[in-house]
Design an enzyme around this catalytic site. Structure first.
Site, PDB file in Angstrom:
ATOM      1  N   HIS A 192      48.370  43.139  35.630  1.00  0.00           N
ATOM      2  CA  HIS A 192      47.101  42.970  36.327  1.00  0.00           C
ATOM      3  C   HIS A 192      46.198  42.064  35.475  1.00  0.00           C
ATOM      4  O   HIS A 192      46.552  41.713  34.343  1.00  0.00           O
ATOM      5  CB  HIS A 192      46.423  44.318  36.633  1.00  0.00           C
ATOM      6  CG  HIS A 192      46.310  45.259  35.455  1.00  0.00           C
ATOM      7  ND1 HIS A 192      45.730  46.497  35.542  1.00  0.00           N
ATOM      8  CD2 HIS A 192      46.706  45.131  34.164  1.00  0.00           C
ATOM      9  CE1 HIS A 192      45.776  47.103  34.368  1.00  0.00           C
ATOM     10  NE2 HIS A 192      46.349  46.300  33.522  1.00  0.00           N
ATOM     11  N   TRP A 239      52.343  50.543  37.313  1.00  0.00           N
ATOM     12  CA  TRP A 239      52.575  49.122  37.086  1.00  0.00           C
ATOM     13  C   TRP A 239      53.970  48.904  36.497  1.00  0.00           C
ATOM     14  O   TRP A 239      54.162  49.001  35.291  1.00  0.00           O
ATOM     15  CB  TRP A 239      51.513  48.555  36.124  1.00  0.00           C
ATOM     16  CG  TRP A 239      50.165  48.602  36.718  1.00  0.00           C
ATOM     17  CD1 TRP A 239      49.624  47.712  37.596  1.00  0.00           C
ATOM     18  CD2 TRP A 239      49.152  49.596  36.485  1.00  0.00           C
ATOM     19  NE1 TRP A 239      48.344  48.086  37.921  1.00  0.00           N
ATOM     20  CE2 TRP A 239      48.024  49.224  37.263  1.00  0.00           C
ATOM     21  CE3 TRP A 239      49.070  50.744  35.699  1.00  0.00           C
ATOM     22  CZ2 TRP A 239      46.856  49.970  37.281  1.00  0.00           C
ATOM     23  CZ3 TRP A 239      47.918  51.488  35.713  1.00  0.00           C
ATOM     24  CH2 TRP A 239      46.809  51.105  36.500  1.00  0.00           C
ATOM     25  N   ALA A 293      33.870  47.233  37.402  1.00  0.00           N
ATOM     26  CA  ALA A 293      34.987  46.283  37.429  1.00  0.00           C
ATOM     27  C   ALA A 293      35.651  46.375  38.791  1.00  0.00           C
ATOM     28  O   ALA A 293      35.570  47.394  39.462  1.00  0.00           O
ATOM     29  CB  ALA A 293      35.996  46.612  36.328  1.00  0.00           C
ATOM     30  N   ARG A 315      54.869  42.053  38.732  1.00  0.00           N
ATOM     31  CA  ARG A 315      55.331  43.437  38.853  1.00  0.00           C
ATOM     32  C   ARG A 315      56.830  43.447  39.089  1.00  0.00           C
ATOM     33  O   ARG A 315      57.338  42.697  39.942  1.00  0.00           O
ATOM     34  CB  ARG A 315      54.645  44.135  40.036  1.00  0.00           C
ATOM     35  CG  ARG A 315      53.132  44.147  39.978  1.00  0.00           C
ATOM     36  CD  ARG A 315      52.534  45.403  39.392  1.00  0.00           C
ATOM     37  NE  ARG A 315      51.095  45.223  39.192  1.00  0.00           N
ATOM     38  CZ  ARG A 315      50.150  45.726  39.989  1.00  0.00           C
ATOM     39  NH1 ARG A 315      50.503  46.469  41.015  1.00  0.00           N
ATOM     40  NH2 ARG A 315      48.865  45.510  39.736  1.00  0.00           N
ATOM     41  N   GLN A 317      45.547  37.868  41.274  1.00  0.00           N
ATOM     42  CA  GLN A 317      44.420  38.788  41.332  1.00  0.00           C
ATOM     43  C   GLN A 317      43.161  38.037  40.939  1.00  0.00           C
ATOM     44  O   GLN A 317      43.207  37.004  40.271  1.00  0.00           O
ATOM     45  CB  GLN A 317      44.613  39.967  40.363  1.00  0.00           C
ATOM     46  CG  GLN A 317      45.597  41.014  40.849  1.00  0.00           C
ATOM     47  CD  GLN A 317      45.584  42.272  40.006  1.00  0.00           C
ATOM     48  OE1 GLN A 317      45.176  42.253  38.835  1.00  0.00           O
ATOM     49  NE2 GLN A 317      46.049  43.370  40.584  1.00  0.00           N
ATOM     50  N   VAL A 342      38.630  53.186  35.045  1.00  0.00           N
ATOM     51  CA  VAL A 342      37.331  53.324  35.722  1.00  0.00           C
ATOM     52  C   VAL A 342      37.069  54.796  36.040  1.00  0.00           C
ATOM     53  O   VAL A 342      37.996  55.576  36.202  1.00  0.00           O
ATOM     54  CB  VAL A 342      37.259  52.491  37.023  1.00  0.00           C
ATOM     55  CG1 VAL A 342      37.160  51.014  36.719  1.00  0.00           C
ATOM     56  CG2 VAL A 342      38.431  52.797  37.937  1.00  0.00           C
TER      57      VAL A 342
END
Ligand code: PHE
Length: 338
Positions: free
Chosen positions: A163, A149, A302, A189, A203, A246
């Site tokens: 994000h 990122w 998520a 970004r 997003q 995650v």
């Protein structure tokens, strides 16, 4: 002569015709004028009587001309008013009004889809703190994953969120499980732009936390969303992928039946099961604020997806940069009703 003159005055149908009549009788060489000129050859008595007669006739004709002139002017005015009349029943010229941007529409559709599944829609700040955008999401300062990122840093040490995932942390800080949220919003970004990359885009983050939430729930949810967006036959594919927050992580794609060219899988976003480190970071932050730890032993999933990619897929828009150039030809082609 009197009757002929009066008749000619009455009969004049235009101002020009009336002027001609006036000249004919009262002009320098007019009939009445030439009669006045003959007075000199008469005896004084006759001259007085004849002179008075002619002058009376002259006054009468002048008055008649004036009356007729007023009539003709009034008629001309009425005719003009009739011909220039405004038809108030004609449609007015179109008044340009705005419409919803195609991305607002897609986000609105997504929110509706998830609201039907029982999710709440929440929003978070675009200017974020390091610890919410990175640290609490299991992306420590030195972690190479930060390279994923490229960040716009602000002078005060804050940043433009890269994000919508920091809202996972913010929301769990303030709420206990069970919870189901989606978070639409802008992200930023620091990258070179090309047909598929913009420095600002959107997003939609999803977060579900409870007891016994599984990967199957995640797959079912994403598939349901894809069917709602692209129709009952939409195919979804999950591929293993890595995101620090995650475990396991996956990318998901939708099969695009391209009517004009080669069909292909289109990557829509990332997803996975919430990493235990994220729950731990949230509980640490809760403790710091004097709140009870609430996420030990919880499970959740998520996901994050890009509405720009959905719009490109759905409408065959070839370049992500079209969305934010404010070209009215693009905006009006895909806009929605307000
Ligand atoms: N935040 C990730 C991104 O911006 C997407 C993501 C969200 C991945 C949630 C997994 C879970 O690329």
């Amino acid at each position: 002569m009197r009757d002929a003159a009066l008749q000619a005055i009455e009969g004049a149908q235009t101002l020009e015709a009336l002027q001609a009549v006036k000249t004919h009788y009262l002009g320098k060489k007019g009939e009445l004028t030439s009669q006045l000129k003959t007075l000199g050859s008469l005896s004084p008595d006759e001259r007085r009587a004849r002179g008075a007669e002619i002058n009376a006739l002259k006054a009468e004709l002048e008055a008649a001309i004036e009356t007729r002139e007023a009539q003709l002017k009034e008629e001309a005015l009425q005719a003009r008013l009739a011909s220039e009349a405004i038809d108030v029943t004609l449609p007015a010229p179109a008044h340009p009004v705005g419409g919803l941007h195609v991305i607002s529409r897609i986000l609105g559709d997504l929110e509706e889809i998830f609201e039907r599944m029982g999710y709440s829609v929440v929003e978070g700040p675009e200017v974020e703190e390091d610890r919410f955008n990175f640290d609490a999401l299991n992306i420590p300062w030195h972690h190479p994953a930060r390279d994923m990122w490229d960040t716009f840093w602000l002078e005060d040490g804050r940043l433009l969120r890269t994000h919508t995932s920091p809202m996972q942390v913010r929301y769990m800080l303030a709420h206990e499980a069970p919870l189901k949220i989606v978070v639409p919003g802008k992200v930023f970004r620091y990258e070179a732009t090309d047909a598929t990359h913009e420095s600002m885009f959107h997003q939609l983050e999803g977060l579900v936390v409870g007891d016994h939430i599984s990967m199957a729930d995640l797959k079912g949810t994403i598939s349901e969303m894809a069917r709602a967006l692209f129709g009952p036959k939409a195919k979804v594919r999950f591929q293993p992928s890595f995101y620090p927050f995650v475990e396991p992580g996956a990318d998901f794609a939708v099969w695009w039946e391209n009517p004009r060219g080669a069909s292909k899988w289109l990557e829509l976003g990332g997803c996975g099961m919430v990493h235990p480190q994220v729950f731990k970071a949230v509980d640490d932050l809760r403790e710091e604020r004097g709140l009870p730890r609430a996420y030990e032993g919880k499970t959740g999933f998520a996901f994050g997806l890009g509405p720009e990619r959905i719009a490109m897929l759905k409408y065959g828009i070839p370049d992500i940069r079209y969305f934010y150039q404010n070209d009215l030809r693009v905006l009006t082609q895909f806009r929605g009703d307000l």
